[in-house]
Write a protein that holds these residues in place. Structure first.
Motif, PDB file in Angstrom:
ATOM      1  N   GLY A  82       0.254 -16.349 -12.601  1.00 32.79           N
ATOM      2  CA  GLY A  82      -0.637 -17.106 -11.743  1.00 32.79           C
ATOM      3  C   GLY A  82      -0.525 -16.764 -10.267  1.00 32.79           C
ATOM      4  O   GLY A  82      -1.187 -17.397  -9.435  1.00 32.79           O
ATOM      5  N   ALA A  83       0.286 -15.797  -9.935  1.00 29.83           N
ATOM      6  CA  ALA A  83       0.536 -15.507  -8.521  1.00 29.83           C
ATOM      7  C   ALA A  83      -0.712 -15.003  -7.799  1.00 29.83           C
ATOM      8  O   ALA A  83      -0.989 -15.404  -6.663  1.00 29.83           O
ATOM      9  N   TYR A  84      -1.476 -14.124  -8.443  1.00 31.76           N
ATOM     10  CA  TYR A  84      -2.666 -13.542  -7.819  1.00 31.76           C
ATOM     11  C   TYR A  84      -3.768 -13.407  -8.869  1.00 31.76           C
ATOM     12  O   TYR A  84      -3.496 -13.095 -10.028  1.00 31.76           O
ATOM     13  N   PRO A  85      -5.026 -13.590  -8.474  1.00 24.90           N
ATOM     14  CA  PRO A  85      -6.133 -13.314  -9.399  1.00 24.90           C
ATOM     15  C   PRO A  85      -6.125 -11.832  -9.792  1.00 24.90           C
ATOM     16  O   PRO A  85      -5.739 -10.968  -8.995  1.00 24.90           O
ATOM     17  N   ASP A  86      -6.551 -11.538 -11.012  1.00 26.34           N
ATOM     18  CA  ASP A  86      -6.534 -10.153 -11.490  1.00 26.34           C
ATOM     19  C   ASP A  86      -7.313  -9.215 -10.577  1.00 26.34           C
ATOM     20  O   ASP A  86      -6.864  -8.100 -10.289  1.00 26.34           O
ATOM     21  N   ASP A  87      -8.499  -9.641 -10.137  1.00 26.51           N
ATOM     22  CA  ASP A  87      -9.313  -8.754  -9.300  1.00 26.51           C
ATOM     23  C   ASP A  87      -8.615  -8.425  -7.986  1.00 26.51           C
ATOM     24  O   ASP A  87      -8.650  -7.276  -7.521  1.00 26.51           O
ATOM     25  N   GLU A  88      -7.977  -9.429  -7.388  1.00 27.02           N
ATOM     26  CA  GLU A  88      -7.260  -9.182  -6.136  1.00 27.02           C
ATOM     27  C   GLU A  88      -6.093  -8.233  -6.361  1.00 27.02           C
ATOM     28  O   GLU A  88      -5.861  -7.297  -5.576  1.00 27.02           O
ATOM     29  N   LEU A  89      -5.358  -8.451  -7.435  1.00 30.51           N
ATOM     30  CA  LEU A  89      -4.216  -7.591  -7.734  1.00 30.51           C
ATOM     31  C   LEU A  89      -4.669  -6.152  -7.962  1.00 30.51           C
ATOM     32  O   LEU A  89      -4.085  -5.203  -7.429  1.00 30.51           O
ATOM     33  N   LEU A  90      -5.737  -5.959  -8.760  1.00 32.24           N
ATOM     34  CA  LEU A  90      -6.214  -4.615  -9.064  1.00 32.24           C
ATOM     35  C   LEU A  90      -6.775  -3.920  -7.834  1.00 32.24           C
ATOM     36  O   LEU A  90      -6.519  -2.728  -7.614  1.00 32.24           O
ATOM     37  N   ASP A  91      -7.540  -4.650  -7.023  1.00 31.76           N
ATOM     38  CA  ASP A  91      -8.082  -4.038  -5.807  1.00 31.76           C
ATOM     39  C   ASP A  91      -6.965  -3.622  -4.859  1.00 31.76           C
ATOM     40  O   ASP A  91      -6.989  -2.527  -4.278  1.00 31.76           O
ATOM     41  N   THR A  92      -5.974  -4.489  -4.704  1.00 32.97           N
ATOM     42  CA  THR A  92      -4.880  -4.195  -3.774  1.00 32.97           C
ATOM     43  C   THR A  92      -4.038  -3.029  -4.277  1.00 32.97           C
ATOM     44  O   THR A  92      -3.669  -2.132  -3.504  1.00 32.97           O
ATOM     45  N   LEU A  93      -3.727  -3.003  -5.573  1.00 30.57           N
ATOM     46  CA  LEU A  93      -2.933  -1.910  -6.125  1.00 30.57           C
ATOM     47  C   LEU A  93      -3.710  -0.592  -6.056  1.00 30.57           C
ATOM     48  O   LEU A  93      -3.139   0.453  -5.694  1.00 30.57           O
ATOM     49  N   THR A  94      -4.984  -0.629  -6.390  1.00 33.07           N
ATOM     50  CA  THR A  94      -5.808   0.589  -6.317  1.00 33.07           C
ATOM     51  C   THR A  94      -5.800   1.155  -4.909  1.00 33.07           C
ATOM     52  O   THR A  94      -5.567   2.360  -4.699  1.00 33.07           O
ATOM     53  N   ASP A  95      -6.044   0.307  -3.927  1.00 30.94           N
ATOM     54  CA  ASP A  95      -6.112   0.781  -2.552  1.00 30.94           C
ATOM     55  C   ASP A  95      -4.748   1.216  -2.033  1.00 30.94           C
ATOM     56  O   ASP A  95      -4.647   2.145  -1.225  1.00 30.94           O
ATOM     57  N   ALA A  96      -3.672   0.559  -2.492  1.00 29.80           N
ATOM     58  CA  ALA A  96      -2.330   0.963  -2.073  1.00 29.80           C
ATOM     59  C   ALA A  96      -2.016   2.372  -2.570  1.00 29.80           C
ATOM     60  O   ALA A  96      -1.444   3.195  -1.831  1.00 29.80           O
ATOM     61  N   ILE A  97      -2.379   2.683  -3.817  1.00 27.18           N
ATOM     62  CA  ILE A  97      -2.127   4.031  -4.348  1.00 27.18           C
ATOM     63  C   ILE A  97      -2.972   5.063  -3.609  1.00 27.18           C
ATOM     64  O   ILE A  97      -2.488   6.152  -3.263  1.00 27.18           O
ATOM     65  N   LEU A  98      -4.220   4.730  -3.339  1.00 34.60           N
ATOM     66  CA  LEU A  98      -5.082   5.679  -2.627  1.00 34.60           C
ATOM     67  C   LEU A  98      -4.590   5.920  -1.197  1.00 34.60           C
ATOM     68  O   LEU A  98      -4.619   7.052  -0.707  1.00 34.60           O
ATOM     69  N   ARG A  99      -4.133   4.864  -0.531  1.00 37.68           N
ATOM     70  CA  ARG A  99      -3.597   5.063   0.823  1.00 37.68           C
ATOM     71  C   ARG A  99      -2.327   5.893   0.778  1.00 37.68           C
ATOM     72  O   ARG A  99      -2.091   6.731   1.654  1.00 37.68           O
ATOM     73  N   LEU A 100      -1.484   5.653  -0.237  1.00 39.04           N
ATOM     74  CA  LEU A 100      -0.244   6.414  -0.376  1.00 39.04           C
ATOM     75  C   LEU A 100      -0.531   7.900  -0.530  1.00 39.04           C
ATOM     76  O   LEU A 100       0.127   8.737   0.095  1.00 39.04           O
ATOM     77  N   VAL A 101      -1.505   8.231  -1.361  1.00 34.63           N
ATOM     78  CA  VAL A 101      -1.762   9.634  -1.690  1.00 34.63           C
ATOM     79  C   VAL A 101      -2.704  10.303  -0.691  1.00 34.63           C
ATOM     80  O   VAL A 101      -2.498  11.463  -0.320  1.00 34.63           O
ATOM     81  N   TYR A 102      -3.735   9.569  -0.246  1.00 40.21           N
ATOM     82  CA  TYR A 102      -4.783  10.187   0.572  1.00 40.21           C
ATOM     83  C   TYR A 102      -4.801   9.720   2.022  1.00 40.21           C
ATOM     84  O   TYR A 102      -5.472  10.328   2.853  1.00 40.21           O
ATOM     85  N   GLY A 103      -4.107   8.633   2.304  1.00 40.96           N
ATOM     86  CA  GLY A 103      -4.085   8.124   3.673  1.00 40.96           C
ATOM     87  C   GLY A 103      -5.288   7.297   4.022  1.00 40.96           C
ATOM     88  O   GLY A 103      -5.377   6.740   5.121  1.00 40.96           O
ATOM     89  N   VAL A 104      -6.262   7.201   3.112  1.00 40.82           N
ATOM     90  CA  VAL A 104      -7.487   6.432   3.345  1.00 40.82           C
ATOM     91  C   VAL A 104      -7.876   5.751   2.038  1.00 40.82           C
ATOM     92  O   VAL A 104      -7.405   6.101   0.958  1.00 40.82           O
ATOM     93  N   THR A 105      -8.799   4.800   2.136  1.00 42.96           N
ATOM     94  CA  THR A 105      -9.405   4.198   0.953  1.00 42.96           C
ATOM     95  C   THR A 105     -10.910   4.211   1.136  1.00 42.96           C
ATOM     96  O   THR A 105     -11.397   4.097   2.260  1.00 42.96           O
ATOM     97  N   PRO A 106     -11.658   4.334   0.037  1.00 42.65           N
ATOM     98  CA  PRO A 106     -13.110   4.334   0.167  1.00 42.65           C
ATOM     99  C   PRO A 106     -13.655   2.941   0.455  1.00 42.65           C
ATOM    100  O   PRO A 106     -13.000   1.946   0.139  1.00 42.65           O
ATOM    101  N   ASP A 107     -14.827   2.895   1.029  1.00 43.02           N
ATOM    102  CA  ASP A 107     -15.493   1.612   1.268  1.00 43.02           C
ATOM    103  C   ASP A 107     -15.867   1.006  -0.077  1.00 43.02           C
ATOM    104  O   ASP A 107     -16.481   1.657  -0.931  1.00 43.02           O
ATOM    105  N   ARG A 108     -15.495  -0.256  -0.289  1.00 44.96           N
ATOM    106  CA  ARG A 108     -15.821  -0.907  -1.565  1.00 44.96           C
ATOM    107  C   ARG A 108     -17.280  -1.302  -1.666  1.00 44.96           C
ATOM    108  O   ARG A 108     -17.766  -1.609  -2.743  1.00 44.96           O
TER     109      ARG A 108
END
Length: 206
Positions: A179-205
């Protein structure tokens, strides 16, 4: 006259071993592994206790075999993103959403297999191979984008290891505290964290 090729189906032994794996997956979802008995696993699989030991030496050996199945599941979950190039946020998020769905069902034994610092030698061996293969697949994708000048500075194997570990820890925490975070928030945050880690940027949602 051409020889007739036989098409051998699963043997009874194959079916019993698979029944044990399916039973273990179900039982391990509901109880900590150290509280599950061999008799319980054998009964759930519809075989005698002695039949269990014909296929597996211990609960840990059975868990190791169960973890081994995850290798193929991981490949299927992330297949679209691993085969694409560039950020491809939609494909990465889709793969992560599939993995999260599996963790929400199988998280109890997945945590035992992947988060426990000492899961036992049988599980450790399989876990090391699974993590190595998962990191290699991530690394090969990152290497392609690195050659195209799309990634941040850093060795692809190290970036891949960081991304894979971040995914596992995030999903393990999500199972432990659903119950800590809604699934959509968790997935969006994790997706963008991986993209920032690898590419330094994230695409516009948008």
């Amino acid at each position: 006259m051409p020889a007739i090729k036989s098409r051998r189906g699963p043997t009874k032994g194959d079916q019993r071993e698979r029944a044990l794996l399916d039973a273990a997956r179900a039982v391990f979802r509901d109880k900590p592994i150290n509280q599950v008995t061999i008799d319980e696993l054998a009964t759930a699989a519809g075989i005698a206790r002695s039949g269990f030991y014909f296929y597996f030496e211990s609960k840990q050996a059975l868990l190791a075999a169960l973890v081994d199945l995850v290798i193929g599941e991981n490949d299927l979950e992330m297949a679209e993103w691993l085969a694409s190039d560039g950020l491809d946020r939609a494909a990465l998020r889709l793969g992560l959403s599939r993995a999260l769905a599996r963790w929400k069902v199988d998280g109890r034994w997945l945590r035992e297999a992947f988060i426990n610092p000492d899961p036992g030698p049988d599980v450790q061996q399989i876990r090391d191979r699974l993590v190595a293969e998962g990191c290699s697949a991530f690394s090969r994708r990152i290497e392609r984008d690195a050659r195209a000048g799309l990634t941040v500075m850093g060795r692809p194997p190290l970036l891949a290891a960081m991304a894979v570990n971040l995914r596992s820890v995030t999903f393990a925490d999500a199972y432990a505290d659903p119950g800590a975070y809604p699934d959509d928030e968790l997935l969006d945050t994790l997706t963008d964290a991986i993209l920032r880690l690898v590419y330094g940027v994230t695409p516009d949602r948008s």
